[in-house]
Scaffold this motif. Sequence first.
Motif: not given
Length: 430
Positions: A366-384
């Motif tokens: 999903l990141r390769s398509l510029d899709i990121y988790p919602d900003s309120s969710v934090r986890g090791p698989t999400s990146r800033v």
Amino acid sequence: MKEPFSTLLAEIQELFRNAEFPIKAWRGLLSSYFRYLGPYASSEVGRNNWGLLRVFLKNTYRSLPLGRKHKPAWMAVLDEHPNLLEKSPCERYASAIFEGDSETIEELKKALTISETSWFIIDLLRTQVKRACSFEDSDFKRYLSTLCKALRENVLYVDEGLIAILTRYSRCSDSSEHAELTRLAIDRWGNPKLPGSTGWGNVSQEVKAMVLRWLISKDLRAFFDLFAKDHEADQDQRRLSFWMRYLDQIQDAYFVLGRHAYSSCQEDYVEVKRRNEGRISKLERGGLPNNNAFIMLIGKYAIVEFGAMGNACFCFNLKNLPFQLGARWLGGDKAHLKNVDHPGCKFRLIHRDGNEEWEAVFDRGLRSLDIYPDSSVRGPTSRVRPAVSGTSQNDRKDSALNAHKSMTFKMQELIDFSRYYRLKVIDLRN
């Protein structure tokens, strides 16, 4: 030419000054005052004339001649409630109604012969809504069910009331779904996903997005809970938790139902189909009769998940799909939903753990398509996201700190987070 009602009122005022206007006639004017829609009438002339009548009744009431020792009931009521002839007639009753005191209102309606179609009933509800919207979040939510019930019974004010309540609810620190408010809004304006639901143009995009979020959250839960009863429960919970992390990114959703769900008369299935009218297709060539598919629109892409285990997840360019969204039927094979050879296909990912959990692989895709988790969710698989060139490290630290401070705690996010990482949560609060 002078407006007819003004001419009539001038004649009445002259009769009143000469003590030639009987009290029964004044009472008749009072009945007309309450019977009309008043400030809620569609006619501007009618609204103005009603206002002139109100001023006349207010100015002449204390001068009414009494031909008897005891005042009639309606006069005694007006003595006690002179506000009924003022510009804000219902302000004094709002708090009493919230406290469960409806006796006063019933006495007023009986003594003054106030019908359910009177402006008074509308204004009373408008005042309650206005007062409730001024409360703190907890008190506002406490009275929300009462207001929803009252709005449902008042067709003349329901739209204006819904706008006020939905707008206020969107400002709550916790704006997670309120079931009764959802049902009222959809019953009145239709599903906001559908282009024909024009009532949603009455509210801001932020409010509409909030309701869409409620509905898509329900759709996700329906698909991975209700429509996935025959699957491995833990796997479906993992998939539900994963996509809930992207909830704010999902702008629309479609169901493609297998033979079992499509024809089912079970109450849960019927409710989902009713709520998603116009967003339901029949799944053909989908394998098992209880297999279903769920299509999520995120950004420029359509992402397809299947219910039955062993099916991969597919992502297609929204402008180059191998199928038509909302078609009467869609194929659950390489002709439509699994057409990995189509030029619009962006990825095919499977829900299988290897050297790393499948969630991390999906996040990367999903990141390769510029899709990121919602900003309120934090986890090791999400990146800033990468910082904009020219921004200093200290600026980035300050920005991250301010974002952290602005976050509000939401219990559902903690539940989703704990499910995702298989953590146990023990709540020891009172």
